[in-house]
Design a protein around this motif. Structure first.
Motif, PDB file in Angstrom:
ATOM      1  N   GLY A  43       0.675  -1.548   0.222  1.00  0.00           N
ATOM      2  CA  GLY A  43      -0.091   0.179   0.143  1.00  0.00           C
ATOM      3  C   GLY A  43       1.075   1.241   0.192  1.00  0.00           C
ATOM      4  N   ASP A  44      -0.024   2.345   0.339  1.00  0.00           N
ATOM      5  CA  ASP A  44       0.554   3.788   0.339  1.00  0.00           C
ATOM      6  C   ASP A  44       1.724   4.070   1.342  1.00  0.00           C
ATOM      7  N   ILE A  45       1.299   3.590   2.224  1.00  0.00           N
ATOM      8  CA  ILE A  45       2.455   3.822   3.706  1.00  0.00           C
ATOM      9  C   ILE A  45       4.025   2.704   2.932  1.00  0.00           C
ATOM     10  N   GLY A  46       4.050   1.279   2.515  1.00  0.00           N
ATOM     11  CA  GLY A  46       4.748   0.897   2.073  1.00  0.00           C
ATOM     12  C   GLY A  46       5.906   1.794   0.562  1.00  0.00           C
ATOM     13  N   ARG A  47       4.890   2.062  -0.495  1.00  0.00           N
ATOM     14  CA  ARG A  47       5.453   3.434  -1.401  1.00  0.00           C
ATOM     15  C   ARG A  47       6.499   4.118  -1.263  1.00  0.00           C
ATOM     16  N   LEU A  48       5.589   4.189   0.055  1.00  0.00           N
ATOM     17  CA  LEU A  48       6.760   5.605   0.634  1.00  0.00           C
ATOM     18  C   LEU A  48       7.440   5.566   1.732  1.00  0.00           C
ATOM     19  N   LEU A  49       7.622   4.503   2.157  1.00  0.00           N
ATOM     20  CA  LEU A  49       8.800   4.517   2.704  1.00  0.00           C
ATOM     21  C   LEU A  49       9.769   4.157   1.661  1.00  0.00           C
ATOM     22  N   ALA A  50       9.875   3.088   0.570  1.00  0.00           N
ATOM     23  CA  ALA A  50      10.350   3.375  -0.574  1.00  0.00           C
ATOM     24  C   ALA A  50      11.000   3.857  -0.803  1.00  0.00           C
ATOM     25  N   LEU A  51      10.366   5.082  -1.033  1.00  0.00           N
ATOM     26  CA  LEU A  51      10.902   6.021  -1.924  1.00  0.00           C
ATOM     27  C   LEU A  51      12.324   6.943  -0.795  1.00  0.00           C
ATOM     28  N   MET A  52      11.785   7.082   0.064  1.00  0.00           N
ATOM     29  CA  MET A  52      12.024   7.566   1.675  1.00  0.00           C
ATOM     30  C   MET A  52      13.704   7.243   1.786  1.00  0.00           C
ATOM     31  N   GLN A  53      13.315   5.742   1.262  1.00  0.00           N
ATOM     32  CA  GLN A  53      14.786   4.669   1.970  1.00  0.00           C
ATOM     33  C   GLN A  53      15.548   4.593   0.511  1.00  0.00           C
ATOM     34  N   GLU A  54      14.647   5.231  -0.652  1.00  0.00           N
ATOM     35  CA  GLU A  54      16.017   5.218  -2.323  1.00  0.00           C
ATOM     36  C   GLU A  54      16.943   7.302  -1.393  1.00  0.00           C
ATOM     37  N   ILE A  55      15.995   7.357  -1.258  1.00  0.00           N
ATOM     38  CA  ILE A  55      16.548   9.168  -1.666  1.00  0.00           C
ATOM     39  C   ILE A  55      17.435   9.237  -0.117  1.00  0.00           C
ATOM     40  N   ASP A  56      17.072   8.812   0.586  1.00  0.00           N
ATOM     41  CA  ASP A  56      17.878   8.872   2.245  1.00  0.00           C
ATOM     42  C   ASP A  56      19.653   7.701   1.161  1.00  0.00           C
ATOM     43  N   HIS A  57      19.318   6.300   0.814  1.00  0.00           N
ATOM     44  CA  HIS A  57      19.747   5.878  -0.058  1.00  0.00           C
ATOM     45  C   HIS A  57      20.881   6.810  -0.078  1.00  0.00           C
ATOM     46  N   ASN A  58      20.933   7.694  -1.331  1.00  0.00           N
ATOM     47  CA  ASN A  58      21.495   8.076  -2.199  1.00  0.00           C
ATOM     48  C   ASN A  58      21.860   9.993  -1.651  1.00  0.00           C
ATOM     49  N   GLY A  59      21.762   9.777  -0.460  1.00  0.00           N
ATOM     50  CA  GLY A  59      22.075  11.111   0.534  1.00  0.00           C
ATOM     51  C   GLY A  59      21.025  12.381  -0.075  1.00  0.00           C
ATOM     52  N   LEU A  60      20.194  12.382  -0.379  1.00  0.00           N
ATOM     53  CA  LEU A  60      19.060  13.083  -1.384  1.00  0.00           C
ATOM     54  C   LEU A  60      17.655  13.918  -0.213  1.00  0.00           C
ATOM     55  N   SER A  61      18.238  13.376   1.223  1.00  0.00           N
ATOM     56  CA  SER A  61      17.253  14.450   2.061  1.00  0.00           C
ATOM     57  C   SER A  61      17.495  15.645   2.041  1.00  0.00           C
ATOM     58  N   PRO A  62      18.413  16.522   2.448  1.00  0.00           N
ATOM     59  CA  PRO A  62      18.418  17.895   2.046  1.00  0.00           C
ATOM     60  C   PRO A  62      17.343  18.243   1.128  1.00  0.00           C
ATOM     61  N   LEU A  63      16.910  17.588  -0.154  1.00  0.00           N
ATOM     62  CA  LEU A  63      16.202  18.545  -0.512  1.00  0.00           C
ATOM     63  C   LEU A  63      14.689  18.358  -0.396  1.00  0.00           C
ATOM     64  N   LEU A  64      14.430  17.099   0.459  1.00  0.00           N
ATOM     65  CA  LEU A  64      13.437  17.621   1.150  1.00  0.00           C
ATOM     66  C   LEU A  64      12.801  19.604   1.802  1.00  0.00           C
ATOM     67  N   GLU A  65      14.015  19.439   2.845  1.00  0.00           N
ATOM     68  CA  GLU A  65      14.197  20.955   3.665  1.00  0.00           C
ATOM     69  C   GLU A  65      12.788  21.838   2.655  1.00  0.00           C
ATOM     70  N   PRO A  66      12.950  22.072   1.448  1.00  0.00           N
ATOM     71  CA  PRO A  66      12.276  23.254   0.744  1.00  0.00           C
ATOM     72  C   PRO A  66      10.880  22.901   0.998  1.00  0.00           C
ATOM     73  N   LEU A  67      10.690  21.981   0.640  1.00  0.00           N
ATOM     74  CA  LEU A  67       8.803  20.820   1.106  1.00  0.00           C
ATOM     75  C   LEU A  67       8.440  21.264   2.944  1.00  0.00           C
ATOM     76  N   ARG A  68       9.757  21.405   3.560  1.00  0.00           N
ATOM     77  CA  ARG A  68       9.368  21.106   4.955  1.00  0.00           C
ATOM     78  C   ARG A  68       8.831  22.501   5.220  1.00  0.00           C
ATOM     79  N   LYS A  69       9.224  23.794   4.448  1.00  0.00           N
ATOM     80  CA  LYS A  69       8.473  25.384   4.683  1.00  0.00           C
ATOM     81  C   LYS A  69       7.814  25.467   4.501  1.00  0.00           C
ATOM     82  N   ARG A  70       6.657  24.858   3.545  1.00  0.00           N
ATOM     83  CA  ARG A  70       5.885  24.826   2.925  1.00  0.00           C
ATOM     84  C   ARG A  70       4.541  25.443   4.363  1.00  0.00           C
TER      85      ARG A  70
END
Length: 70
Positions: A43-70
């Motif tokens: 389901g949806d949670i699994g899809r989001l977890l997989a996406l976040m794992q891929e982002i984290d694994h590739n060191g791209l977590s800082p790209l989410l910072e601008p979205l936190r400020k919305r």
């Protein structure tokens, strides 16, 4: 992946488990990697977890910072 999925990573909380209530984007890498090894939930949670794992694994977590400020 849908464009809105990135925004959901910084707004949806983990619904169960050790990190219940924590934003998906704030889950530790070792927890995400455990799911990658053991299998993501269906389901949806699994899809989001997989996406976040891929982002984290590739060191791209800082790209989410601008979205936190919305």
């Amino acid at each position: 992946m849908q464009p809105e999925d990135l925004q959901r990573l910084v707004t949806v909380e983990m619904p169960y488990g050790k990190y219940k209530g924590r934003l998906i984007a704030d889950l530790p890498g070792n927890y995400l990697n455990w799911f990658a090894r053991e299998g993501f939930p269906k389901g949806d949670i699994g899809r989001l977890l997989a996406l976040m794992q891929e982002i984290d694994h590739n060191g791209l977590s800082p790209l989410l910072e601008p979205l936190r400020k919305r």
